[in-house]
Every structure is written in structure tokens, then in C-alpha cells.
Scaffold this motif. Structure first.
Motif: not given
Ligand SMILES: Nc1nc2c(ncn2[C@@H]2O[C@H](COP(=O)(O)OP(=O)(O)O)[C@@H](O)[C@H]2O)c(=O)[nH]1
Ligand SMILES: [Mg+2]
Lengths: 116, 211
Positions: B42, B44, B46, B157-159, B186-187
């Protein structure tokens, strides 16, 4: 390709070893494959048919993409693809083994920069 | 997706052997290479792969037997516990001949056999980290170092996440001075592409013979 046993044999070998059976050749998940045939041979298994039906003679897909589209675990897809390559039914368009060289890295870098 | 070197534009109509809905590579593409996008659950991965990939990211699932991984974190589990590890990946066609695959790599050490396969032949890895859970990245960095796979690190950088100065992240992760460390969203496609460029510049520079 000999007879209808092969599909079952494949599955059995796969289950027995927990997905760690080795394919007959070293096939990277990023390796590209193309088909060489119009129709699968009569003795091809269901999985072999699925893979052959997916692969194009003109346009390549990677082993990983074949696995995803054929709904096979990567390890099973590699076994099926390697066997089809052994039988000349699939081929790779790549001439030589690709390794990390300054030339390749430069090419990747230029390609990425052009995408921004 | 909108930047896909589109198969629709190919002059020849698809032969009957091609399947609808499959994004085949342009017929001129004959070589491939790969990078890993690594990180803990989780973080980021994916999201990152989806934002840079030119095609809808694909997913495959591998059944893994815990016991077969030969690691000690399975102690206490029933002998033949099986789990499924999802592997998602995307691709970028870089020029007429070359395509780059990006594999989002699960970080759990019990998926080691899959890791070895993925790392073999990879140019390098981008390690995504989350400042709220930096310690969880240690095992992944250790794995990469063990395998001799060069890497760059990007803070996703998550919010609402506490923004750490990159220097303190470098220190917390005990990164060498030359390991690239950047922040990314990552978005965001451009931001993610920039981290890949940073990684590949680093890979290129370390290969150039130093005078
Ligand atoms: N706010 C925010 N949320 C993110 C970001 N990157 C990923 N997320 C969220 O974090 C969660 C996990 O991301 P995911 O890509 O599935 O992680 P993975 O397990 O590494 O593949 C998801 O709900 C994404 O939407 C980001 O840069 N900012
Ligand atoms: Mg994921």
C-alpha cells in the motif's frame, strides 16, 4: 505435443511443486513473443491453444502480458510458452539477449525524456 | 493511455489471430527491458504503474507456498500455507523498437522466489517509500542490496502525511550519498515519469567509466 494428457500433466506438475516448476528455457517475464502459426496443431492442449490464440504473428506481447490475458499464473505461462517455443509455434523477435549497457540505458533515458 | 503508440493507427488490419481488446505492441517493437517498482504494501506501487503505463495495467496472480520460500517468518504457520501474490505491471514504448516494462513488485520477503525472477535482468528498481512507515522499507532495500540491483528511492507524498525533509528520510533509510532520493505523487504521470528519469540517469551515470 503428444496427446490429451499433457494439459493434465502440466497442471499436476505445477500443483505438485507449488508453482516452482522450471520452464524448458530461460524466459523472462518481459521477453517478447510472437506466433508463427495460423492454426494450433491438433494435439495442442487447452492452455497451449489459449496462448496460441492470443499471440499475434505480427505484433509481439510480453510473456507477462500473455500470462495476464490467458489468465495463467506467470510460472505456468512460462512453461507453456517455453514448450510452444520448443515446438517452433512461438518465436521471439529479439535478436540478442538484452543486458544493461550504457547504450541501452541511454536509449531508455532518451525514450523516457521524450514522454514528458 | 492517450499516449499509447496506438495499434489503431497501424496500416494493416489485424490478422484474425489477434484477439480483440489486447493491446499488442507496434509491429516494429522487437526488444524489451524492465524496471521494478518496489515498496511495501500500500505504498503506491499499483498507483504509480497505472499512472505511467501507456496501456491499462495488467495483473497476474502467482500461487506461492510459504514453506517453499524458505524463510523464517513463516514459523508457526501450518506447513503448506498457500497465498496468492498479485503482480501488476505496465509498459512504455520508448521508441520504434524498444519497450520498457514496469513490474510492481510485492515487498514481502516470503515472495522471495518471485522476487529473484523479477530482479533478474532488470535494469534497476524504483523504491517507493511512505514517510509514515519508513521502517517497513528496510527489508526491501536490504533485498535489493543483496541482489545487487541498483535502486533510487522516491517518497510517495500522501495527502496529510507529515512532510519530512528529504535529508532526514535519507538518514532514516541509511541511504548512501549517491542514492537518488526524490519526492513524487504516484497519481501524477509527469511526476512519476520524472522519478523514472532520475532512476535511469543514475543507472546510466554509474555505468559510465569514470576517468
Ligand atoms: N493521497 C494519495 N493517495 C495515494 C497515493 N498513492 C497511492 N495512494 C492510495 O494509496 C492506496 C494504496 O496504493 P496502491 O497503489 O494500491 O499501493 P500498493 O499496495 O503499493 O500497490 C490506494 O488507495 C491509493 O489510491 C498518493 O500519492 N497520494
Ligand atoms: Mg498493488
Amino acid at each position: 505435443m503428444n496427446g490429451p494428457r499433457r494439459a493434465r500433466d502440466l497442471v499436476r506438475a505445477y500443483v505438485r511443486t507449488g508453482g516452482l516448476t522450471r520452464p524448458s528455457r530461460d524466459l523472462d517475464l518481459s521477453a517478447l513473443v510472437r506466433s508463427t502459426t495460423v492454426a494450433p496443431p491438433v494435439e495442442a492442449s487447452g492452455e497451449e491453444r489459449r496462448v496460441l490464440a492470443l499471440c499475434s504473428r505480427q505484433r509481439a506481447l510480453s510473456v507477462a502480458e500473455v500470462a495476464a490475458h490467458a489468465d495463467l499464473p506467470p510460472s505456468a505461462a512460462r512453461i507453456v510458452i517455453a514448450r510452444l517455443m520448443d515446438h517452433g509455434l512461438l518465436t521471439t523477435p529479439t535478436r540478442a539477449h538484452i543486458t544493461a549497457s550504457p547504450d541501452l540505458l541511454k536509449e531508455v533515458l532518451d525514450g523516457l525524456r521524450a514522454l514528458v | 493511455m492517450d499516449s499509447a503508440p496506438s495499434s489503431e493507427r497501424e496500416p494493416v488490419p489485424p490478422p484474425s489471430s489477434e484477439r480483440e481488446g489486447v493491446a499488442y505492441l507496434p509491429s516494429s517493437v522487437t526488444r524489451s527491458t524492465k524496471l521494478l517498482v518496489a515498496g511495501h504494501f500500500s505504498v503506491g506501487k499499483t498507483t504509480f504503474v497505472s499512472s505511467v503505463s501507456e496501456v491499462e495495467p495488467l495483473r497476474t496472480e502467482e500461487a506461492m507456498t510459504h514453506a517453499s520460500a524458505g524463510v523464517d517468518d513463516v514459523a508457526g504457520l501450518p506447513h503448506k500455507t498457500r497465498t496468492t501474490v498479485a503482480l501488476d505491471f505496465g509498459r512504455l514504448t520508448l521508441n520504434e523498437e524498444l519497450v520498457l516494462y514496469l513490474f510492481g513488485t510485492p515487498g514481502q520477503p516470503r515472495f522471495l522466489p518471485l522476487w529473484h525472477d523479477l530482479a533478474k535482468g532488470a535494469l534497476g528498481a524504483l523504491v517507493l517509500v511512505d514517510t509514515r512507515r519508513l521502517a517497513q522499507s528496510d527489508a526491501i532495500l536490504a533485498l535489493l542490496e543483496e541482489q545487487g540491483l541498483p535502486y533510487a528511492v522516491a517518497v510517495n507524498e500522501f495527502d496529510g502525511a507529515h512532510r519530512h525533509a528529504l535529508d532526514s528520510v535519507r538518514e532514516a533509510l541509511d541511504l548512501t550519498a549517491d542514492t537518488p532520493l526524490t519526492a513524487c505523487d504516484a497519481r501524477d504521470r509527469a511526476s512519476s515519469l520524472h522519478t523514472l528519469i532520475t532512476l535511469v540517469s543514475f543507472l546510466f551515470d554509474r555505468m559510465e567509466p569514470t576517468p
